[in-house]
Write a protein that holds these residues in place. Structure first.
Motif, mmCIF file in Angstrom:
data_model
loop_
_atom_site.group_PDB
_atom_site.id
_atom_site.type_symbol
_atom_site.label_atom_id
_atom_site.label_comp_id
_atom_site.label_asym_id
_atom_site.label_seq_id
_atom_site.Cartn_x
_atom_site.Cartn_y
_atom_site.Cartn_z
ATOM 1 N N MET A 133 0.834 -1.205 0.000
ATOM 2 C CA MET A 133 0.000 0.000 0.000
ATOM 3 C C MET A 133 0.866 1.251 0.000
ATOM 4 S SD MET A 133 -3.196 -0.898 2.534
ATOM 5 C CE MET A 133 -4.027 0.680 2.272
ATOM 6 N N GLU A 134 1.881 1.204 0.831
ATOM 7 C CA GLU A 134 2.777 2.354 0.922
ATOM 8 C C GLU A 134 3.455 2.625 -0.421
ATOM 9 O OE1 GLU A 134 5.190 1.964 4.400
ATOM 10 O OE2 GLU A 134 4.604 4.029 4.884
ATOM 11 N N ARG A 135 3.885 1.535 -1.070
ATOM 12 C CA ARG A 135 4.615 1.703 -2.324
ATOM 13 C C ARG A 135 3.756 2.345 -3.413
ATOM 14 N NH1 ARG A 135 6.297 3.818 -5.286
ATOM 15 N NH2 ARG A 135 7.790 3.444 -6.960
ATOM 16 N N VAL A 136 2.458 2.048 -3.425
ATOM 17 C CA VAL A 136 1.600 2.613 -4.473
ATOM 18 C C VAL A 136 1.006 3.960 -4.055
ATOM 19 C CG1 VAL A 136 1.051 0.354 -5.453
ATOM 20 C CG2 VAL A 136 -0.485 1.371 -3.743
ATOM 21 N N GLY A 137 1.436 4.463 -2.905
ATOM 22 C CA GLY A 137 0.998 5.797 -2.506
ATOM 23 C C GLY A 137 -0.301 5.831 -1.724
ATOM 24 N N LEU A 138 -0.653 4.706 -1.090
ATOM 25 C CA LEU A 138 -1.842 4.695 -0.228
ATOM 26 C C LEU A 138 -1.391 4.731 1.223
ATOM 27 C CD1 LEU A 138 -3.864 1.846 -1.982
ATOM 28 C CD2 LEU A 138 -4.518 4.265 -1.954
ATOM 29 N N ASN A 139 -2.245 5.285 2.065
ATOM 30 C CA ASN A 139 -1.942 5.314 3.488
ATOM 31 C C ASN A 139 -2.175 3.919 4.075
ATOM 32 O OD1 ASN A 139 -1.888 5.655 6.231
ATOM 33 N ND2 ASN A 139 -3.110 7.541 6.220
ATOM 34 N N PRO A 140 -1.115 3.266 4.590
ATOM 35 C CA PRO A 140 -1.287 1.891 5.095
ATOM 36 C C PRO A 140 -2.272 1.806 6.264
ATOM 37 C CG PRO A 140 0.997 2.645 5.380
ATOM 38 C CD PRO A 140 0.276 3.730 4.674
ATOM 39 N N ASP A 141 -2.521 2.924 6.931
ATOM 40 C CA ASP A 141 -3.510 2.909 8.022
ATOM 41 C C ASP A 141 -4.932 2.716 7.505
ATOM 42 O OD1 ASP A 141 -1.409 3.359 9.692
ATOM 43 O OD2 ASP A 141 -1.729 5.545 9.801
ATOM 44 N N HIS A 142 -5.115 2.835 6.185
ATOM 45 C CA HIS A 142 -6.458 2.688 5.620
ATOM 46 C C HIS A 142 -6.750 1.251 5.197
ATOM 47 C CE1 HIS A 142 -6.520 7.260 4.522
ATOM 48 N NE2 HIS A 142 -6.599 7.033 5.816
ATOM 49 N N SER A 143 -5.946 0.295 5.667
ATOM 50 C CA SER A 143 -6.092 -1.079 5.188
ATOM 51 C C SER A 143 -7.385 -1.742 5.653
ATOM 52 C CB SER A 143 -4.886 -1.918 5.636
ATOM 53 O OG SER A 143 -4.866 -2.005 7.045
ATOM 54 N N THR A 144 -8.058 -1.171 6.649
ATOM 55 C CA THR A 144 -9.317 -1.777 7.094
ATOM 56 C C THR A 144 -10.524 -1.140 6.412
ATOM 57 O OG1 THR A 144 -9.320 -0.243 8.945
ATOM 58 C CG2 THR A 144 -8.433 -2.449 9.361
ATOM 59 N N ARG A 145 -10.287 -0.197 5.501
ATOM 60 C CA ARG A 145 -11.406 0.412 4.770
ATOM 61 C C ARG A 145 -11.808 -0.475 3.595
ATOM 62 N NH1 ARG A 145 -10.116 6.913 4.609
ATOM 63 N NH2 ARG A 145 -9.802 7.121 6.868
ATOM 64 N N TYR A 146 -12.972 -0.113 2.987
ATOM 65 C CA TYR A 146 -13.493 -0.867 1.855
ATOM 66 C C TYR A 146 -13.237 -0.095 0.557
ATOM 67 C CZ TYR A 146 -15.577 -3.846 5.327
ATOM 68 O OH TYR A 146 -15.729 -4.723 6.357
ATOM 69 N N PRO A 147 -13.120 -0.830 -0.580
ATOM 70 C CA PRO A 147 -12.788 -0.155 -1.847
ATOM 71 C C PRO A 147 -13.658 1.067 -2.149
ATOM 72 C CG PRO A 147 -12.661 -2.521 -2.146
ATOM 73 C CD PRO A 147 -13.165 -2.299 -0.742
ATOM 74 N N ARG A 148 -14.954 0.992 -1.840
ATOM 75 C CA ARG A 148 -15.863 2.106 -2.163
ATOM 76 C C ARG A 148 -15.519 3.393 -1.416
ATOM 77 N NH1 ARG A 148 -18.992 1.654 -6.703
ATOM 78 N NH2 ARG A 148 -19.269 -0.558 -7.026
ATOM 79 N N GLN A 149 -14.728 3.259 -0.360
ATOM 80 C CA GLN A 149 -14.384 4.464 0.402
ATOM 81 C C GLN A 149 -13.221 5.225 -0.221
ATOM 82 O OE1 GLN A 149 -14.399 1.900 4.115
ATOM 83 N NE2 GLN A 149 -15.045 3.841 5.003
ATOM 84 N N PHE A 150 -12.760 4.729 -1.376
ATOM 85 C CA PHE A 150 -11.634 5.384 -2.037
ATOM 86 C C PHE A 150 -12.093 6.015 -3.345
ATOM 87 C CE2 PHE A 150 -9.879 2.234 0.748
ATOM 88 C CZ PHE A 150 -8.705 2.792 1.226
ATOM 89 N N SER A 151 -11.368 7.047 -3.788
ATOM 90 C CA SER A 151 -11.645 7.646 -5.095
ATOM 91 C C SER A 151 -11.206 6.661 -6.184
ATOM 92 C CB SER A 151 -10.869 8.947 -5.240
ATOM 93 O OG SER A 151 -9.484 8.664 -5.318
ATOM 94 N N GLY A 152 -11.594 6.936 -7.429
ATOM 95 C CA GLY A 152 -11.253 6.044 -8.540
ATOM 96 C C GLY A 152 -9.757 5.817 -8.677
#
Lengths: 269, 282
Positions: free
Chosen positions: A136-155
Motif C-alpha cells: 500500500m505504501e509503495r503505491v501511494g496509499l496510506n497503510p492505516d487505511h487497510s481496514t477500509r473498503y474499496p468504495r471508500q476510495f476515489s477512482g
C-alpha cells in the motif's frame, strides 16, 4: 555484448474462436504473435472488438486459446494446471479497467490486497499484514487505511489498490487491461508515472492494453496494433507513431484528437 | 416563416446562464456558473469527474432530480428556463433545445424502429401525419449521412453500430431544427476513428443550422477541436473562461495548466527504463 535473452513472455500464433451457435464460431483472435522482454512494455492498441482483451485473457490463462502457445520464461504454459499454473500466476498479474467492479466490495483493502498471497498459499504467519502495508505504501496509499473498503476510495486510489494487489506476489509481468482509461487525466498521469517507476525499480514487464494511443505512447517500448482479431502492425514505439506503415495504423493515428498545436501551452518540453 | 422571432436579433445570446447554483441535500454541486452562447457558437464545458459540468446541463434542460435546489438564471432567447413546469419544459426540450448523450443505446428504445422514434420526436412538437413525420425522419437520417437512410428508418437500434446509433441520436436532435444543442460527452463511448467522424459531423451540422451548442466533455483535446469558447470547471466552480485560443495558448489558472500538462499527447516522448534484452545484461 552477451547473447540475446529469451523473452520473458512469447505468444506464438495465438487464436481464439468462440462458439456462437451450433455450427457457427466467431474468431476473436487469429494468429497473434509477440514477445515481451524483462523491464519492457508492450502496448496493444485497437478499437472495440479488435481482440485485445481476449489476447490479454489468454496470456493470463483466464481463458484457453483455441490454438497457439504462450511461453513464459521459456516454458510453455498453456497446458499448466494445479501447482504449475499457480506458480505461473505468481509471475503474471492483471490490473483491470474498473477498480470498483474488479475489487470485492465486501472485502477490506487488506483482504483484497492479500488475496493473491492466500491463493499462492504464501501466508506466512504475521507476514501478510506487513506485506500488505508495504505494498500500500509503495503505491501511494496510506497503510492505516487497510481496514477500509474499496468504495471508500476515489477512482484513482481504488486503482492503486488494484496495483498493490498485483504487486504483492512480486510478479514479473503485469497485464494492464485499460487500467487507466476510467481515470481523470490528472489521476491518469499519476498512475502512469507510478507504473513506470515500478518498472524501473523492480524490472517489471507490462502488457499495456489501451484504446487511447496517446496514453500508450507514454508507457510502451513497443506497440502492436490490432484490428479484427489480428495484429496488423507491430514495432518499436517511435516507428509505429512516427512512421506507421499500415493503413489502419495511419487512420487510427489521424483520428486521435489533439490540442491545436498553435495553441498548445501545456506541452511538456 | 420564423417560428423563432428572436432569431432576428442575432447579437443576443441564444443561451445566457447567470450565477447558476445547484444544491443537493448533501451539498452544493454547482456554485455560481455564468456563460453566454451565441448563435452558431460552441461553448465547451470541460472538467474532471465531479466538476459539475453535467449538472449544469441537466439544470438547463430541467432534468435535475426533485431534491435539487437551483438558484440563478438560465435564459433561452431571453426566457427563463429554471423553475418551469414539467409540461412547459417538455414543449421546449426536444424542439428548440435538443440533447445528445454519451450512450446512444440507452437513450434509444430497443422496441421501436429508429425511424419511428425520430418521427415521434418530430410529431410531438410539430404535429402532422405519421407519414410526413416518417419522411422527416428519413431526411434527418440522410442529413447525418446514414447510408440508405430511407431504407434504414425501419431498422431497430441494435441493428446499428455505435457510431451509426450516435448519428441516429443526432438526427433525432436535429429533426425539429433546434436553436440550442446540448451534447454531454457525445463521443466518449466511441472508438477514436468514429469519434473523429462524429465530431466532424457535429461541426458540419452546426455550420448548416447555426444552432448554439453546449458541448460537455472531460477531454481537452476534443474541446479544443470543437469549441469557440471554453469554460473550465472544478468542484462545481468555474475556474477559468475564455476563447478556446486563450484557454489553450495562455491559460491563466494553475488548474487549467495542470489539466493541459496531464493530457497525454501523441508526440510526447517520455523517458522509460531500458528493457533488458540480453542475458544477464543491463
Amino acid at each position: 555484448m552477451s547473447d540475446i535473452a529469451t523473452p520473458l513472455l512469447a505468444a506464438k500464433d495465438l487464436s481464439k474462436e468462440f462458439r456462437t451457435g451450433r455450427r457457427e464460431t466467431f474468431t476473436a483472435v487469429e494468429g497473434v504473435s509477440f514477445d515481451v522482454h524483462r523491464r519492457q512494455t508492450l502496448g496493444i492498441v485497437g478499437e472495440s472488438g479488435s481482440g485485445k482483451s481476449t489476447t490479454a485473457r489468454m496470456i493470463a490463462r483466464l481463458i484457453d486459446p483455441t490454438s497457439g502457445s504462450v511461453e513464459f520464461q521459456g516454458e510453455e504454459i498453456t497446458q499448466h494446471s494445479g501447482a504449475s499454473l499457480r506458480d505461473f500466476r505468481s509471475g503474471v498479474q492483471m490490473v483491470f479497467q474498473d477498480p470498483y467492479s474488479s475489487l470485492n466490495p465486501r472485502h477490506t483493502v487488506e483482504e483484497v490486497v492479500s488475496a493473491p498471497l492466500r491463493y499462492q498459499k504464501r501466508t506466512a504467519a504475521g507476514g501478510c499484514r506487513s506485506m500488505v502495508k508495504a505494498a500500500m505504501e509503495r503505491v501511494g496509499l496510506n497503510p492505516d487505511h487497510s481496514t477500509r473498503y474499496p468504495r471508500q476510495f476515489s477512482g484513482g486510489q481504488a486503482q492503486r489498490i488494484g496495483i498493490a494487489r498485483a504487486l504483492i506476489v512480486e510478479p514479473k509481468l503485469v497485464i494492464c487491461d485499460e487500467a487507466v482509461s476510467a481515470l481523470d487525466v490528472s489521476v491518469q498521469a499519476q498512475v502512469l508515472e507510478l507504473l513506470v517507476d515500478l518498472q524501473r525499480e523492480r524490472d517489471i514487464s507490462y502488457i499495456f492494453i489501451a484504446h487511447d494511443l496517446a496514453v500508450v505512447r507514454q508507457i510502451a517500448h513497443k506497440v502492436a496494433v490490432m484490428q479484427k482479431g489480428r495484429i496488423v502492425e507491430q514495432g518499436p514505439r517511435d516507428e509505429i507513431f512516427d512512421d506507421p506503415q499500415h493503413e489502419y495504423t495511419k487512420a487510427l493515428l489521424a483520428s486521435v484528437p489533439s490540442i491545436d498545436p498553435r495553441w498548445d501551452a501545456g506541452r511538456r518540453s | 416563416m420564423s417560428a423563432h422571432p428572436s432569431r432576428a436579433a442575432s447579437d443576443a445570446p441564444v443561451l445566457s446562464v447567470r450565477d447558476l447554483r445547484i444544491e443537493f441535500p448533501l451539498g452544493v454541486v454547482v456554485d455560481g456558473s455564468s456563460f453566454d452562447i451565441a448563435r452558431g457558437q460552441t461553448m465547451g464545458l470541460v472538467g474532471e469527474s465531479g466538476s459539475g459540468k453535467s449538472m449544469t446541463s441537466l439544470a438547463i434542460m430541467g432534468l435535475l432530480p426533485k431534491e435539487a435546489t437551483t438558484t440563478g438564471s438560465a435564459r433561452f432567447h431571453g426566457n427563463e428556463l429554471l423553475h418551469r413546469s414539467d409540461a412547459s419544459m417538455r414543449r421546449t426540450r426536444g424542439d428548440q433545445i435538443a440533447m445528445i448523450f454519451q450512450d446512444p443505446l440507452s437513450s434509444l428504445n430497443p422496441y421501436y424502429t429508429v425511424g419511428f422514434q425520430i418521427a415521434e420526436a418530430y410529431r410531438a412538437h410539430k404535429g402532422g401525419t405519421k407519414a410526413a413525420a416518417m419522411r422527416k425522419a428519413a431526411e434527418a437520417m440522410d442529413r447525418v449521412r446514414i447510408p440508405d437512410a430511407a431504407g434504414r428508418v425501419g431498422h431497430y437500434p441494435h441493428q446499428f453500430s455505435g457510431g451509426m446509433r450516435q448519428r441516429v441520436m443526432i438526427a433525432m436532435a436535429l429533426v425539429c431544427e433546434p436553436d440550442l444543442i446540448i451534447a454531454d460527452e457525445p463521443t466518449t463511448a466511441l472508438d477514436v476513428t468514429v469519434q473523429a467522424q462524429i465530431l466532424d459531423l457535429l461541426a458540419e451540422v452546426q455550420e448548416m443550422t447555426q444552432a448554439a451548442m453546449l458541448f460537455i466533455t472531460h477531454d481537452l483535446a476534443v474541446v479544443s477541436q470543437i469549441s469557440d469558447h471554453v469554460t473550465v470547471m472544478r468542484f462545481g466552480r468555474t475556474v477559468e473562461q475564455g476563447t478556446a485560443e486563450q484557454i489553450f495558448s495562455s491559460p491563466r489558472k494553475d488548474y487549467t495548466r495542470a489539466l493541459l500538462a496531464a493530457t497525454p499527447r501523441l508526440d510526447d516522448v517520455v523517458d522509460l527504463p531500458e528493457p533488458i534484452l540480453t542475458k544477464g545484461g543491463e
